[in-house]
Design a protein around this motif. Structure first.
Motif, PDB file in Angstrom:
ATOM      1  N   UNK A 144       0.991  -1.138   0.383  1.00  0.00           N
ATOM      2  CA  UNK A 144      -0.103  -0.119   0.156  1.00  0.00           C
ATOM      3  C   UNK A 144       0.978   1.637  -0.364  1.00  0.00           C
ATOM      4  N   UNK A 145       2.255   0.751   0.637  1.00  0.00           N
ATOM      5  CA  UNK A 145       2.606   2.476   0.834  1.00  0.00           C
ATOM      6  C   UNK A 145       3.776   2.875  -0.584  1.00  0.00           C
ATOM      7  N   UNK A 146       3.636   1.858  -0.984  1.00  0.00           N
ATOM      8  CA  UNK A 146       4.520   1.932  -2.609  1.00  0.00           C
ATOM      9  C   UNK A 146       3.284   2.408  -3.532  1.00  0.00           C
ATOM     10  N   UNK A 147       2.175   1.797  -2.842  1.00  0.00           N
ATOM     11  CA  UNK A 147       1.121   1.810  -3.932  1.00  0.00           C
ATOM     12  C   UNK A 147       0.722   3.951  -3.849  1.00  0.00           C
ATOM     13  N   UNK A 148       1.280   4.861  -2.887  1.00  0.00           N
ATOM     14  CA  UNK A 148       0.652   6.116  -2.740  1.00  0.00           C
ATOM     15  C   UNK A 148       2.334   6.147  -3.323  1.00  0.00           C
ATOM     16  N   UNK A 149       3.523   5.757  -3.478  1.00  0.00           N
ATOM     17  CA  UNK A 149       4.541   6.690  -4.325  1.00  0.00           C
ATOM     18  C   UNK A 149       4.070   7.357  -4.686  1.00  0.00           C
ATOM     19  N   UNK A 150       3.504   7.455  -6.168  1.00  0.00           N
ATOM     20  CA  UNK A 150       3.464   8.937  -6.763  1.00  0.00           C
ATOM     21  C   UNK A 150       2.397   9.322  -6.608  1.00  0.00           C
ATOM     22  N   UNK A 151       1.572   9.272  -6.643  1.00  0.00           N
ATOM     23  CA  UNK A 151       0.127  10.552  -5.886  1.00  0.00           C
ATOM     24  C   UNK A 151      -0.076   9.972  -4.769  1.00  0.00           C
ATOM     25  N   UNK A 152      -0.237  10.449  -3.664  1.00  0.00           N
ATOM     26  CA  UNK A 152      -1.281  10.235  -2.332  1.00  0.00           C
ATOM     27  C   UNK A 152      -2.262  10.286  -2.369  1.00  0.00           C
ATOM     28  N   UNK A 153      -2.986   9.508  -2.176  1.00  0.00           N
ATOM     29  CA  UNK A 153      -4.566   8.838  -2.261  1.00  0.00           C
ATOM     30  C   UNK A 153      -5.178   8.172  -0.488  1.00  0.00           C
ATOM     31  N   UNK A 154      -6.172   8.122  -0.710  1.00  0.00           N
ATOM     32  CA  UNK A 154      -6.726   7.435   0.628  1.00  0.00           C
ATOM     33  C   UNK A 154      -6.055   6.552   1.245  1.00  0.00           C
ATOM     34  N   UNK A 155      -5.851   5.771   0.277  1.00  0.00           N
ATOM     35  CA  UNK A 155      -4.867   4.329   0.203  1.00  0.00           C
ATOM     36  C   UNK A 155      -3.938   4.511   1.803  1.00  0.00           C
ATOM     37  N   UNK A 156      -3.360   6.043   2.199  1.00  0.00           N
ATOM     38  CA  UNK A 156      -2.645   6.255   3.209  1.00  0.00           C
ATOM     39  C   UNK A 156      -3.528   5.539   4.502  1.00  0.00           C
ATOM     40  N   UNK A 157      -4.528   5.337   4.142  1.00  0.00           N
ATOM     41  CA  UNK A 157      -4.893   4.949   5.671  1.00  0.00           C
ATOM     42  C   UNK A 157      -5.416   3.339   5.302  1.00  0.00           C
ATOM     43  N   UNK A 158      -5.179   2.909   4.628  1.00  0.00           N
ATOM     44  CA  UNK A 158      -4.574   1.365   4.036  1.00  0.00           C
ATOM     45  C   UNK A 158      -3.807   1.503   5.418  1.00  0.00           C
ATOM     46  N   UNK A 159      -3.068   1.669   4.352  1.00  0.00           N
ATOM     47  CA  UNK A 159      -1.058   1.704   4.635  1.00  0.00           C
ATOM     48  C   UNK A 159      -0.590   1.881   6.237  1.00  0.00           C
ATOM     49  N   UNK A 160      -1.065   2.790   6.196  1.00  0.00           N
ATOM     50  CA  UNK A 160      -1.022   3.205   7.772  1.00  0.00           C
ATOM     51  C   UNK A 160      -1.937   1.857   8.801  1.00  0.00           C
ATOM     52  N   UNK A 161      -2.651   1.618   8.251  1.00  0.00           N
ATOM     53  CA  UNK A 161      -4.114   0.605   9.654  1.00  0.00           C
ATOM     54  C   UNK A 161      -2.717  -0.902   8.996  1.00  0.00           C
ATOM     55  N   UNK A 162      -2.878  -1.063   8.246  1.00  0.00           N
ATOM     56  CA  UNK A 162      -1.673  -2.524   8.361  1.00  0.00           C
ATOM     57  C   UNK A 162      -0.568  -2.327   8.711  1.00  0.00           C
TER      58      UNK A 162
END
Length: 117
Positions: free
Chosen positions: A66-84
């Motif tokens: 999830x962290x790698x998926x938001x490198x290019x552009x920050x999105x709401x996936x940061x919540x999933x990355x943080x929780x995981x």
């Protein structure tokens, strides 16, 4: 946007979310391994995650994805990355403290799985 439309966008972060959620459901709710038609190979794979260290590892891997998926552009996936990542930290802390893994009876741990047999 429907799930079919989301998959049609070929956005890999969508695929990552689905793979993560699928694994988390089967890891955290072991009752599903008994009631859902799954293969023996899948059951064997999922049963690897019965210790705190193994769960910390799989959650860390999913968090890194999830962290790698938001490198290019920050999105709401940061919540999933943080929780995981937080979940991985808690499982690792339990392992370091020598606490054995305890399955929640509410989520289909030892008590519930035996009741349906």
């Amino acid at each position: 946007m429907t799930i079919a439309e989301e998959f049609a966008t070929r956005n890999f972060s969508i695929y990552g979310q689905c793979a993560s959620s699928f694994l988390i459901i089967f890891i955290e709710i072991p009752l599903l391994l008994r009631i859902c038609p799954t293969s023996a190979k899948f059951d064997t794979f999922m049963r690897r995650f019965t210790t705190n260290y193994m769960r910390a590892g799989i959650y860390l891997v999913m968090g890194i994805i999830q962290w790698l998926s938001i490198i290019k552009e920050a999105s709401s996936l940061i919540a999933a990355a943080v929780m995981l990542t937080v979940a991985a930290g808690f499982y690792a802390l339990a392992g370091v403290k020598g606490q054995g893994f305890v399955g929640s009876k509410t989520l289909g741990g030892q008590g519930v799985a035996q009741m349906i047999i």
